[in-house]
Design an enzyme around this catalytic site. Structure first.
Site, PDB file in Angstrom:
ATOM      1  N   LYS A  90       2.356   4.682   1.030  1.00  0.00           N
ATOM      2  CA  LYS A  90       2.375   5.330   2.342  1.00  0.00           C
ATOM      3  C   LYS A  90       2.140   6.818   2.145  1.00  0.00           C
ATOM      4  CE  LYS A  90       5.011   5.409   6.637  1.00  0.00           C
ATOM      5  NZ  LYS A  90       5.180   6.833   6.861  1.00  0.00           N
TER       6      LYS A  90
ATOM      7  N   TYR B 280      -7.117   2.208   5.691  1.00  0.00           N
ATOM      8  CA  TYR B 280      -6.211   1.099   5.417  1.00  0.00           C
ATOM      9  C   TYR B 280      -6.106   0.028   6.494  1.00  0.00           C
ATOM     10  CZ  TYR B 280      -3.148   4.578   7.686  1.00  0.00           C
ATOM     11  OH  TYR B 280      -2.630   5.525   8.505  1.00  0.00           O
TER      12      TYR B 280
ATOM     13  N   CYS C  90      34.842  18.284  25.284  1.00  0.00           N
ATOM     14  CA  CYS C  90      33.426  18.617  25.081  1.00  0.00           C
ATOM     15  C   CYS C  90      33.275  20.129  24.972  1.00  0.00           C
ATOM     16  CB  CYS C  90      32.595  18.078  26.238  1.00  0.00           C
ATOM     17  SG  CYS C  90      30.909  18.673  26.205  1.00  0.00           S
TER      18      CYS C  90
ATOM     19  N   GLU D 147       0.835  -1.203   0.000  1.00  0.00           N
ATOM     20  CA  GLU D 147       0.000   0.000   0.000  1.00  0.00           C
ATOM     21  C   GLU D 147       0.872   1.258   0.000  1.00  0.00           C
ATOM     22  OE1 GLU D 147      -2.254  -0.562   3.650  1.00  0.00           O
ATOM     23  OE2 GLU D 147      -2.475  -2.689   3.194  1.00  0.00           O
TER      24      GLU D 147
ATOM     25  N   LYS E 147      10.853   3.073   2.161  1.00  0.00           N
ATOM     26  CA  LYS E 147      10.902   4.494   1.820  1.00  0.00           C
ATOM     27  C   LYS E 147      11.400   4.718   0.399  1.00  0.00           C
ATOM     28  CE  LYS E 147       9.627   6.319   5.731  1.00  0.00           C
ATOM     29  NZ  LYS E 147       9.802   7.595   6.349  1.00  0.00           N
TER      30      LYS E 147
ATOM     31  N   CYS F 246      27.106  18.221  32.494  1.00  0.00           N
ATOM     32  CA  CYS F 246      27.331  18.941  31.249  1.00  0.00           C
ATOM     33  C   CYS F 246      26.007  19.585  30.840  1.00  0.00           C
ATOM     34  CB  CYS F 246      27.799  17.967  30.164  1.00  0.00           C
ATOM     35  SG  CYS F 246      27.904  18.714  28.534  1.00  0.00           S
TER      36      CYS F 246
ATOM     37  N   ASP G 158       1.711  10.536   3.055  1.00  0.00           N
ATOM     38  CA  ASP G 158       2.292  11.338   4.110  1.00  0.00           C
ATOM     39  C   ASP G 158       1.246  12.322   4.620  1.00  0.00           C
ATOM     40  OD1 ASP G 158       4.157  12.208   5.822  1.00  0.00           O
ATOM     41  OD2 ASP G 158       5.292  13.391   4.375  1.00  0.00           O
TER      42      ASP G 158
END
Ligand code: IVH
Length: 673
Positions: free
Chosen positions: A120, A222, A404, A118, A310, A435, A122
């Site tokens: 997809k 669906y 860091c 099916e 995708k 942090c 969006d």
């Protein structure tokens, strides 16, 4: 009478203002003004239009969605959870998907699996409850467990049947599908929204259904949630029934077997994709046989029996203006390229991830480079390659920080014992909240949908509250000064009150979500669920901190050394201990309501050797469905060692020494009945 030009100017200033606020609301999810100020502005515009007929604007609230979507819909639990899908991008991903299914179901190598294929779309998913043939309740997906009641808005959609007369229509059923806007219809309103999906979502969440009705929303069905009468055996049969009952289904739905055919069909639709009147970001493959679907079941948030394949990415070229180092919740340093904004497949992109230091070195990515950037669906855009011909002589190699950038702690790379390699990702070595950047990310995680799910406390708000020193540690959320918040720009009494309400509500939380919310490394949703089922209540979980006894966890199937070490680290940190302690005193953490209906309640199992006709994974999942617990080691805690073909003799010996019952597959089946 005022000068015509002055009136026009006043009107267009207001329209411009409204557009800006719409943007903040719809696209950035961070409104700058209160609901009532917004409504006032809208009213002023319509009043002006009524008074002066020469005023006209495409963006007039009288023409398109004018009201802001409400953040305050009532909510209702989904009778059956609304899940998401895992993604596949390649042939390999699909092969793996099918292999896992085959293994779980213990299928022969050459068995053919049939898929319902099916497109997809969006859009925004919705669940429609029909009782005695009438549409009575419509919910948004929400967090999957609970959605917003948007019945009246959904009723404005022509594609949604309000009454269904067919005799074979179940007496009680949730029909699920996608609400979306056609591309052509979107063209008419595109100055207001970033993409059709945002427009559909904004329109669905209007306070006033009259506003929803102004946008031509569509619906394609669906699947189903709760269903009182399942008299079909395949997903494809169900899709046909949907059509008979008067729902729209996708014309491109098909039944396909074999990965090769799936891939060629995928290619075909991908080529056609731009000619379709709806946005598609891929294809959904569902095992067509519902009996097999049932056996396969779920992991965390997604079914084992379905996957989204995708479409490949769109790409474009742009220049790297700078490289930022972002610090994630787990301390990972992620380099992000700030690029000159560029439109990729309809979305403006200005950030692209560079993944990690090794990736930068491998591709020799530098500030000032012209790079190819790729974007696929909702996945974060990334830099694909550098156009070396366009590089100037002044260009310099990018030096990755050695400490860091947020707290100055040294950065480390984890050693992976299995692959015997160092991780590619560099991490800030400070634990917990020391942090600053990690702390902010931890708090965002804490309030997120899957954890405390605090509405109105989005990422931007967390950052703002952090900056204002309102929140430093998670428990500060429950001690906010709403009088101060009220006075902030863009807030006001109503918004502050709403935030207070959603925070109060969130105090009642299940143990699994609580454990997940702590953001312990390697403890995602699924592991948090496993731990909650092991500890059952917060007291037992907290004893872990008190007694520092992690031995019992070693038995837990699914929890390994990595997870245990991470828990040890977490509970060795004084701030973490304080956070947990304080949270426990504030919250109502619900114990796990055990599935006590099963025949195997209070019994623990372990499997060894090859079972016949059933995979180990399915045997485990059946045991758990019947309230049994799976252990991964032989210990005094074990009740049954289930022996298949060629079992590990050491395990059987250990079990016998501890007087544990060693049974065969048939006996296990008997226990299950
Ligand atoms: S089935 C149980 N079928 O994709 C599996 N979902 O990532 C989930 N979607 O929330 C639902 N087309 O919004 C299913 N044919 C389709 C779909 C579809 C689009 C969306 C839906 C869902 C999301 C899952």
């Amino acid at each position: 009478m005022k000068n015509r030009n002055l009136i026009k100017k006043e009107y267009h200033t207001k329209i411009k203002e409204l557009k800006e606020h719409n943007q903040h609301y719809y696209e950035k999810s961070s409104p700058k003004i209160s609901d009532s100020t917004y409504d006032d502005l809208k009213k002023e515009i319509t009043e002006l239009e009524k008074k002066y007929s020469f005023l006209k604007s495409k963006s007039s609230p009288s023409l398109i969605v004018g009201a802001k979507p409400s953040k305050n819909f009532l909510k209702s639990k989904h009778r059956i959870r609304m899940l998401s899908l895992s993604n596949a991008f390649s042939y390999e991903d699909l092969k793996n998907f099918e292999k896992k299914i085959s293994n779980f179901l213990n299928l022969k190598n050459n068995s053919i699996i049939e898929y319902s294929v099916e497109p997809k779309i969006d859009g925004i998913s919705a669940s429609l409850t029909y009782k005695n043939n009438n549409f009575i309740l419509g919910l948004s997906r929400g967090d999957g467990a609970e959605g917003e009641i948007i019945t009246e808005n959904l009723k404005t959609i022509k594609d949604i049947p309000k009454i269904i007369k067919n005799k074979n229509f179940p007496k009680d059923i949730d029909i699920r599908g996608e609400v979306y806007i056609g591309k052509e219809d979107f063209e008419k309103i595109k100055d207001r929204f970033a993409n059709p999906r945002n427009a559909a979502s904004g329109s669905l969440r209007q306070k006033d259904p009259v506003e929803t009705k102004k946008i031509p929303l569509r619906f394609i069905a669906y699947t189903y949630g709760f269903n009182s009468k399942i008299n079909f055996k395949k997903q494809s049969e169900f899709l046909n029934l949907l059509k008979n009952w008067g729902f729209n289904t996708n014309d491109h739905n098909q039944v396909i077997s074999g990965i090769d055919k799936l891939v060629s069909n995928h290619k075909e639709l991908e080529n056609k994709r731009h000619d379709l009147d709806f946005d598609v970001d891929g294809l959904v493959y569902k095992i067509n046989d519902l009996g097999l679907q049932k056996r396969l079941g779920y992991v965390a948030n997604a079914p084992r029996w379905a996957i989204a394949h995708k479409f490949s990415a769109d790409s474009s070229y742009s220049k790297i203006l700078n490289i930022d180092i972002q610090i994630g919740r787990t301390g990972a340093l992620t380099p992000v390229a700030k690029i000159k904004p560029v439109n990729i497949g309809g979305v403006v992109v200005s950030n692209a991830t560079l993944h990690n230091e090794e990736e930068i070195i491998r591709k020799d990515i530098r500030i000032g480079d012209i790079v190819k950037v790729e974007r696929a669906g909702d996945v974060i855009p990334h830099v694909l390659s550098v156009d070396l011909k366009k590089r100037t002589i002044e260009s310099k190699k990018f030096i990755f920080p050695q400490v860091c950038p947020s707290c100055g702690s040294k950065v480390v790379k984890d050693f992976n014992k299995i692959s015997k390699k160092y991780d590619a990702v560099k991490r800030c070595s400070s634990e917990g909240y020391k942090c600053e950047k990690i702390a902010i990310e931890k708090i965002k995680h804490f309030v997120s949908k899957e954890a405390f799910n605090i509405e109105g406390l989005g990422k931007k708000v967390v950052e703002k509250f952090w900056e204002l020193k309102f929140i430093k540690l998670p428990f500060d959320i429950f001690d906010l000064n709403y009088k101060k918040i009220e006075k902030l720009e863009g807030w006001g009494e109503l918004s502050a009150n709403n935030l207070k309400k959603s925070i109060e509500k969130s105090k009642n939380i299940g143990l699994d979500k609580f454990i997940f919310s702590l953001g312990i490394r390697h403890i995602g949703q699924e592991n948090a669920r496993l731990l909650s089922q092991h500890f059952l209540n917060i007291k037992n979980f907290n004893n872990l901190a008190k007694n520092f006894n992690f031995k019992t966890l070693a038995n837990l199937d699914g929890i390994g050394e990595t997870q245990i070490n991470s828990l040890k680290n977490f509970f060795s940190d004084q701030i973490n201990l304080n956070v947990v302690k304080k949270l426990i005193s504030i919250l109502n953490i619900r114990s796990v309501s055990q599935n006590t209906k099963g025949k195997l309640i209070n019994k623990t199992f372990m499997f060894t050797g090859k079972l016949s006709n059933i995979s180990r994974a399915e045997a485990k999942s059946l045991t758990e469905e019947n309230s049994g617990k799976i252990l991964s080691n032989v210990s005094k805690k074990l009740d049954y060692l289930v022996m298949g073909d060629k079992p590990t003799t050491k395990k059987i010996k250990q079990a016998k020494e501890l007087n544990i019952k060693v049974i065969g597959q048939a006996e296990w089946k008997k226990l299950l009945n």
